[in-house]
Design a protein around this motif. Sequence first.
Motif, PDB file in Angstrom:
ATOM      1  N   MET A  68       0.848  -1.194   0.000  1.00  0.00           N
ATOM      2  CA  MET A  68       0.000   0.000   0.000  1.00  0.00           C
ATOM      3  C   MET A  68       0.878   1.236   0.000  1.00  0.00           C
ATOM      4  O   MET A  68       1.725   1.400   0.851  1.00  0.00           O
ATOM      5  N   LEU A  69       0.674   2.099  -0.962  1.00  0.00           N
ATOM      6  CA  LEU A  69       1.490   3.299  -1.057  1.00  0.00           C
ATOM      7  C   LEU A  69       0.962   4.444  -0.203  1.00  0.00           C
ATOM      8  O   LEU A  69       1.718   5.305   0.202  1.00  0.00           O
ATOM      9  N   ASP A  70      -0.349   4.468   0.036  1.00  0.00           N
ATOM     10  CA  ASP A  70      -0.946   5.609   0.739  1.00  0.00           C
ATOM     11  C   ASP A  70      -1.427   5.222   2.132  1.00  0.00           C
ATOM     12  O   ASP A  70      -2.052   4.189   2.312  1.00  0.00           O
ATOM     13  N   THR A  71      -1.140   6.112   3.069  1.00  0.00           N
ATOM     14  CA  THR A  71      -1.672   5.997   4.420  1.00  0.00           C
ATOM     15  C   THR A  71      -2.472   7.261   4.680  1.00  0.00           C
ATOM     16  O   THR A  71      -1.926   8.369   4.626  1.00  0.00           O
ATOM     17  N   ILE A  72      -3.763   7.110   4.894  1.00  0.00           N
ATOM     18  CA  ILE A  72      -4.639   8.251   5.160  1.00  0.00           C
ATOM     19  C   ILE A  72      -5.426   7.918   6.419  1.00  0.00           C
ATOM     20  O   ILE A  72      -6.179   6.947   6.441  1.00  0.00           O
ATOM     21  N   GLU A  73      -5.214   8.731   7.463  1.00  0.00           N
ATOM     22  CA  GLU A  73      -5.878   8.459   8.734  1.00  0.00           C
ATOM     23  C   GLU A  73      -6.335   9.749   9.389  1.00  0.00           C
ATOM     24  O   GLU A  73      -5.654  10.770   9.308  1.00  0.00           O
ATOM     25  N   VAL A  74      -7.480   9.677  10.045  1.00  0.00           N
ATOM     26  CA  VAL A  74      -7.969  10.754  10.898  1.00  0.00           C
ATOM     27  C   VAL A  74      -8.112  10.134  12.280  1.00  0.00           C
ATOM     28  O   VAL A  74      -8.754   9.089  12.427  1.00  0.00           O
ATOM     29  N   GLN A  75      -7.504  10.769  13.260  1.00  0.00           N
ATOM     30  CA  GLN A  75      -7.431  10.137  14.575  1.00  0.00           C
ATOM     31  C   GLN A  75      -7.396  11.173  15.690  1.00  0.00           C
ATOM     32  O   GLN A  75      -7.025  12.327  15.470  1.00  0.00           O
ATOM     33  N   ASN A  76      -7.773  10.741  16.883  1.00  0.00           N
ATOM     34  CA  ASN A  76      -7.681  11.600  18.061  1.00  0.00           C
ATOM     35  C   ASN A  76      -6.265  11.616  18.635  1.00  0.00           C
ATOM     36  O   ASN A  76      -5.827  12.613  19.188  1.00  0.00           O
ATOM     37  N   GLU A  77      -5.573  10.499  18.510  1.00  0.00           N
ATOM     38  CA  GLU A  77      -4.270  10.338  19.135  1.00  0.00           C
ATOM     39  C   GLU A  77      -3.190  11.141  18.403  1.00  0.00           C
ATOM     40  O   GLU A  77      -3.273  11.361  17.205  1.00  0.00           O
ATOM     41  N   ASP A  78      -2.174  11.523  19.161  1.00  0.00           N
ATOM     42  CA  ASP A  78      -1.012  12.175  18.572  1.00  0.00           C
ATOM     43  C   ASP A  78      -0.292  11.167  17.673  1.00  0.00           C
ATOM     44  O   ASP A  78      -0.514   9.955  17.774  1.00  0.00           O
ATOM     45  N   PHE A  79       0.552  11.678  16.791  1.00  0.00           N
ATOM     46  CA  PHE A  79       1.316  10.795  15.918  1.00  0.00           C
ATOM     47  C   PHE A  79       2.803  10.979  16.166  1.00  0.00           C
ATOM     48  O   PHE A  79       3.243  12.002  16.682  1.00  0.00           O
ATOM     49  N   ASP A  80       3.566   9.952  15.778  1.00  0.00           N
ATOM     50  CA  ASP A  80       5.016   9.945  15.927  1.00  0.00           C
ATOM     51  C   ASP A  80       5.627  10.296  14.569  1.00  0.00           C
ATOM     52  O   ASP A  80       5.679   9.447  13.671  1.00  0.00           O
ATOM     53  N   MET A  81       6.046  11.547  14.432  1.00  0.00           N
ATOM     54  CA  MET A  81       6.574  12.024  13.156  1.00  0.00           C
ATOM     55  C   MET A  81       7.762  11.183  12.698  1.00  0.00           C
ATOM     56  O   MET A  81       7.907  10.892  11.506  1.00  0.00           O
ATOM     57  N   SER A  82       8.605  10.774  13.605  1.00  0.00           N
ATOM     58  CA  SER A  82       9.776   9.966  13.260  1.00  0.00           C
ATOM     59  C   SER A  82       9.347   8.615  12.685  1.00  0.00           C
ATOM     60  O   SER A  82       9.903   8.144  11.681  1.00  0.00           O
ATOM     61  N   ALA A  83       8.344   7.998  13.292  1.00  0.00           N
ATOM     62  CA  ALA A  83       7.856   6.700  12.793  1.00  0.00           C
ATOM     63  C   ALA A  83       7.221   6.860  11.406  1.00  0.00           C
ATOM     64  O   ALA A  83       7.404   5.997  10.536  1.00  0.00           O
ATOM     65  N   ILE A 100       2.668   8.111   0.065  1.00  0.00           N
ATOM     66  CA  ILE A 100       2.037   9.323   0.606  1.00  0.00           C
ATOM     67  C   ILE A 100       1.418   8.970   1.949  1.00  0.00           C
ATOM     68  O   ILE A 100       0.740   7.945   2.084  1.00  0.00           O
ATOM     69  N   SER A 101       1.646   9.830   2.911  1.00  0.00           N
ATOM     70  CA  SER A 101       1.049   9.665   4.237  1.00  0.00           C
ATOM     71  C   SER A 101       0.367  10.968   4.636  1.00  0.00           C
ATOM     72  O   SER A 101       0.990  12.035   4.624  1.00  0.00           O
ATOM     73  N   VAL A 102      -0.925  10.875   4.957  1.00  0.00           N
ATOM     74  CA  VAL A 102      -1.689  12.031   5.443  1.00  0.00           C
ATOM     75  C   VAL A 102      -2.355  11.608   6.745  1.00  0.00           C
ATOM     76  O   VAL A 102      -3.180  10.694   6.756  1.00  0.00           O
ATOM     77  N   ILE A 103      -1.961  12.259   7.830  1.00  0.00           N
ATOM     78  CA  ILE A 103      -2.531  11.978   9.147  1.00  0.00           C
ATOM     79  C   ILE A 103      -3.108  13.287   9.673  1.00  0.00           C
ATOM     80  O   ILE A 103      -2.396  14.297   9.740  1.00  0.00           O
ATOM     81  N   HIS A 104      -4.378  13.303  10.024  1.00  0.00           N
ATOM     82  CA  HIS A 104      -5.011  14.511  10.558  1.00  0.00           C
ATOM     83  C   HIS A 104      -5.667  14.168  11.881  1.00  0.00           C
ATOM     84  O   HIS A 104      -6.348  13.160  11.994  1.00  0.00           O
ATOM     85  N   ARG A 105      -5.454  15.014  12.852  1.00  0.00           N
ATOM     86  CA  ARG A 105      -6.037  14.786  14.177  1.00  0.00           C
ATOM     87  C   ARG A 105      -7.348  15.536  14.324  1.00  0.00           C
ATOM     88  O   ARG A 105      -7.563  16.579  13.702  1.00  0.00           O
ATOM     89  N   VAL A 106      -8.215  15.028  15.170  1.00  0.00           N
ATOM     90  CA  VAL A 106      -9.455  15.685  15.560  1.00  0.00           C
ATOM     91  C   VAL A 106      -9.559  15.617  17.083  1.00  0.00           C
ATOM     92  O   VAL A 106      -8.797  14.917  17.737  1.00  0.00           O
ATOM     93  N   GLY A 107     -10.510  16.359  17.618  1.00  0.00           N
ATOM     94  CA  GLY A 107     -10.685  16.393  19.071  1.00  0.00           C
ATOM     95  C   GLY A 107     -10.057  17.638  19.661  1.00  0.00           C
ATOM     96  O   GLY A 107      -9.775  18.613  18.962  1.00  0.00           O
ATOM     97  N   ARG A 108      -9.840  17.614  20.961  1.00  0.00           N
ATOM     98  CA  ARG A 108      -9.305  18.771  21.680  1.00  0.00           C
ATOM     99  C   ARG A 108      -7.778  18.779  21.587  1.00  0.00           C
ATOM    100  O   ARG A 108      -7.135  17.795  21.919  1.00  0.00           O
TER     101      ARG A 108
END
Length: 152
Positions: A1-16, A79-87
């Motif tokens: 899989m070439l693309d990772t697209i996620e919307v999540q509440n949790e923080d992400f690890d930029m290094s990972a 391509i990786s797109v990670i977007h957070r939601v929540g507070r």
Amino acid sequence: MLDTIEVQNEDFDMSALYNALRHNNTSNGAIVTFTGLVRDFNQGHNVGELFLEHYPAMTSISLTNIVAQARQRWTLGRISVIHRVGRLAQGDQIVFVGVTSAHRKDAFDGAQFIMDFLKTEAPFWKKETTELGPRWVEANSNDSKARKKWEG
């Protein structure tokens, strides 16, 4: 899989996320990443915190479509797109966009295009807490101007 697209509440690890773009990827000579953070100001107001909402079905379709449009314009690898939601608090990470390509120009342009379209097309709603109380964030004309450069 070439693309990772996620919307999540949790923080992400930029290094990972960077390492996932790079791992076993010898055909791409460029990785461009962007990380958006919560600022302490916006549109002339001090911002205490930010709350992001979205409609999951619409958001998934929108982000997938934005990535597909980028792939039509440039030769892109992963391509990786990670977007957070929540507070979110000041300084928290909001969004990560990472793009690989054989050459840097495609990677830079692809990442910029994804961010410009994400800011104007993806259905996220932002509510800021300011010194005047909470308020919904209006569309930013600078984001619309940035998006227009990709038209035509």
